[in-house]
Design a protein around this motif. Structure first.
Motif, PDB file in Angstrom:
ATOM      1  N   LEU A  36       0.706  -1.060  -0.029  1.00  0.00           N
ATOM      2  CA  LEU A  36      -0.124   0.011   0.025  1.00  0.00           C
ATOM      3  C   LEU A  36       0.902   1.375  -0.100  1.00  0.00           C
ATOM      4  O   LEU A  36       1.442   1.594   0.896  1.00  0.00           O
ATOM      5  CB  LEU A  36      -0.935  -0.132   1.304  1.00  0.00           C
ATOM      6  CG  LEU A  36      -1.989  -0.952   1.253  1.00  0.00           C
ATOM      7  CD1 LEU A  36      -2.800  -1.429   2.564  1.00  0.00           C
ATOM      8  CD2 LEU A  36      -2.957  -0.979   0.121  1.00  0.00           C
ATOM      9  N   PRO A  38       1.695   5.226   0.526  1.00  0.00           N
ATOM     10  CA  PRO A  38       1.092   6.215   1.284  1.00  0.00           C
ATOM     11  C   PRO A  38       0.236   7.153   0.613  1.00  0.00           C
ATOM     12  O   PRO A  38       0.441   7.448  -0.547  1.00  0.00           O
ATOM     13  CB  PRO A  38       2.253   6.936   1.945  1.00  0.00           C
ATOM     14  CG  PRO A  38       3.318   6.832   0.776  1.00  0.00           C
ATOM     15  CD  PRO A  38       3.087   5.428   0.317  1.00  0.00           C
ATOM     16  N   ASP A  39      -0.888   7.707   1.437  1.00  0.00           N
ATOM     17  CA  ASP A  39      -1.562   8.683   1.073  1.00  0.00           C
ATOM     18  C   ASP A  39      -1.196   9.902   0.465  1.00  0.00           C
ATOM     19  O   ASP A  39      -1.541  10.881  -0.460  1.00  0.00           O
ATOM     20  CB  ASP A  39      -2.834   9.185   2.032  1.00  0.00           C
ATOM     21  CG  ASP A  39      -3.845   7.804   2.132  1.00  0.00           C
ATOM     22  OD1 ASP A  39      -3.633   7.060   1.282  1.00  0.00           O
ATOM     23  OD2 ASP A  39      -4.284   7.858   3.457  1.00  0.00           O
ATOM     24  N   VAL A  40      -0.085  10.357   1.110  1.00  0.00           N
ATOM     25  CA  VAL A  40       0.667  11.746   0.987  1.00  0.00           C
ATOM     26  C   VAL A  40       2.152  11.328   0.724  1.00  0.00           C
ATOM     27  O   VAL A  40       2.666  10.520   1.596  1.00  0.00           O
ATOM     28  CB  VAL A  40       0.534  12.575   2.037  1.00  0.00           C
ATOM     29  CG1 VAL A  40       1.087  13.861   1.837  1.00  0.00           C
ATOM     30  CG2 VAL A  40      -0.780  12.860   2.235  1.00  0.00           C
ATOM     31  N   ARG A 105       3.559   4.114 -11.222  1.00  0.00           N
ATOM     32  CA  ARG A 105       2.497   4.967 -10.426  1.00  0.00           C
ATOM     33  C   ARG A 105       2.942   6.228 -10.203  1.00  0.00           C
ATOM     34  O   ARG A 105       4.271   6.443  -9.874  1.00  0.00           O
ATOM     35  CB  ARG A 105       2.322   4.098  -8.812  1.00  0.00           C
ATOM     36  CG  ARG A 105       1.656   2.988  -8.833  1.00  0.00           C
ATOM     37  CD  ARG A 105       2.021   1.898  -9.559  1.00  0.00           C
ATOM     38  NE  ARG A 105       1.022   0.682  -9.608  1.00  0.00           N
ATOM     39  CZ  ARG A 105       1.396  -0.593 -10.297  1.00  0.00           C
ATOM     40  NH1 ARG A 105       2.198  -0.410 -11.391  1.00  0.00           N
ATOM     41  NH2 ARG A 105       0.304  -1.430 -10.189  1.00  0.00           N
ATOM     42  N   TYR A 107       2.277   9.913  -8.230  1.00  0.00           N
ATOM     43  CA  TYR A 107       1.687  10.729  -7.308  1.00  0.00           C
ATOM     44  C   TYR A 107       1.563  12.165  -7.616  1.00  0.00           C
ATOM     45  O   TYR A 107       2.556  12.821  -8.095  1.00  0.00           O
ATOM     46  CB  TYR A 107       2.471  10.641  -5.973  1.00  0.00           C
ATOM     47  CG  TYR A 107       1.723  11.419  -4.959  1.00  0.00           C
ATOM     48  CD1 TYR A 107       0.955  11.058  -3.935  1.00  0.00           C
ATOM     49  CD2 TYR A 107       2.370  12.691  -4.671  1.00  0.00           C
ATOM     50  CE1 TYR A 107       0.328  11.678  -3.038  1.00  0.00           C
ATOM     51  CE2 TYR A 107       1.836  13.449  -3.630  1.00  0.00           C
ATOM     52  CZ  TYR A 107       0.618  13.077  -2.881  1.00  0.00           C
ATOM     53  OH  TYR A 107       0.190  13.826  -2.089  1.00  0.00           O
ATOM     54  N   LYS A 135      -5.459  13.925  -7.360  1.00  0.00           N
ATOM     55  CA  LYS A 135      -4.653  14.201  -6.240  1.00  0.00           C
ATOM     56  C   LYS A 135      -4.329  12.776  -5.479  1.00  0.00           C
ATOM     57  O   LYS A 135      -5.453  12.084  -5.366  1.00  0.00           O
ATOM     58  CB  LYS A 135      -5.149  15.318  -5.107  1.00  0.00           C
ATOM     59  CG  LYS A 135      -4.056  15.487  -4.044  1.00  0.00           C
ATOM     60  CD  LYS A 135      -4.770  16.315  -3.222  1.00  0.00           C
ATOM     61  CE  LYS A 135      -3.681  16.428  -2.033  1.00  0.00           C
ATOM     62  NZ  LYS A 135      -4.209  17.817  -1.083  1.00  0.00           N
ATOM     63  N   GLY A 136      -3.091  12.457  -5.269  1.00  0.00           N
ATOM     64  CA  GLY A 136      -2.956  11.041  -4.761  1.00  0.00           C
ATOM     65  C   GLY A 136      -2.125  10.173  -5.907  1.00  0.00           C
ATOM     66  O   GLY A 136      -1.465  10.592  -6.926  1.00  0.00           O
ATOM     67  N   TRP A 137      -2.505   8.874  -5.925  1.00  0.00           N
ATOM     68  CA  TRP A 137      -1.677   7.957  -6.704  1.00  0.00           C
ATOM     69  C   TRP A 137      -2.647   7.693  -8.000  1.00  0.00           C
ATOM     70  O   TRP A 137      -3.811   7.528  -7.773  1.00  0.00           O
ATOM     71  CB  TRP A 137      -1.284   6.769  -6.037  1.00  0.00           C
ATOM     72  CG  TRP A 137      -0.374   6.859  -4.878  1.00  0.00           C
ATOM     73  CD1 TRP A 137      -0.447   7.058  -3.623  1.00  0.00           C
ATOM     74  CD2 TRP A 137       0.965   6.946  -5.238  1.00  0.00           C
ATOM     75  NE1 TRP A 137       0.674   6.989  -2.846  1.00  0.00           N
ATOM     76  CE2 TRP A 137       1.706   7.364  -3.952  1.00  0.00           C
ATOM     77  CE3 TRP A 137       1.868   6.788  -6.428  1.00  0.00           C
ATOM     78  CZ2 TRP A 137       3.100   7.485  -4.038  1.00  0.00           C
ATOM     79  CZ3 TRP A 137       3.377   7.057  -6.493  1.00  0.00           C
ATOM     80  CH2 TRP A 137       3.828   7.121  -5.205  1.00  0.00           C
TER      81      TRP A 137
END
Length: 175
Positions: A36, A38-40, A105, A107, A135-137
């Motif tokens: 997983l 990270p969100d940020v 991927r 970000y 915003k994000g991945w």
């Protein structure tokens, strides 16, 4: 699922002479893993303009920054880098031959759009891109149309692509 004698897989970002680990997981004996991201992503040295692909890219908004993970690093029990794990059409995807697709991927620090035409050149190929980043991945697929042309696009449905490993100084194995 990966069939490799490894203890861990790491997603990391390169910056200058260093790297920033983002996530780590163990590959189970049956070859399964769950990693997983990270969100940020923190650290502006790891975020860069999408213009790293080429200067002819149109970026909107201009403040859009990205961090890119092309593959995951694979380590043995001695913490020695033994290979890379990637998602693509076939094991050959890592080399970009005609017709292959490979996933990276990306970000994004905010919602944005990245577009470019064949005037954009990177890695010796004409690059066309149409990226709608949230915003994000995001999953960004590179599709190699010919020896001299590739198309990059965002695609959240990449389940039809498989996971492969390329081993350092060891024969390549299909996972």
């Amino acid at each position: 699922n990966l069939k490799v004698n490894s203890t861990k897989m790491i997603a990391a970002l390169k910056a200058g002479n260093g790297y920033m680990p983002l996530a780590e997981t163990t590959i189970l004996s049956d070859g399964y893993f769950k990693l997983l991201l990270p969100d940020v992503v923190l650290g502006y040295s790891y975020l860069t303009s999408p213009k790293i692909i080429c200067e002819e890219i149109d970026v909107s908004p201009a403040s859009l920054k990205v961090a890119i993970v092309d593959s995951f690093w694979l380590f043995d029990s001695n913490e020695t880098l033994i290979g890379h794990v990637f998602q693509g059409t076939t094991r050959l995807s890592i080399n970009g031959p005609l017709g292959e697709r490979i996933v990276a991927r990306w970000y994004a620090n905010q919602n944005g759009q990245v577009t470019c035409s064949k005037n954009c050149s990177a890695r010796g190929r004409a690059v066309c891109c149409e990226l709608y980043l949230k915003k994000g991945w995001n999953n960004v697929v590179r599709h190699f149309h010919s020896e001299s042309e590739e198309f990059m696009h965002t695609n959240q449905n990449i389940n039809s692509l498989n996971w492969f490993i390329t081993m350092s100084e060891i024969s390549n194995e299909v996972l």
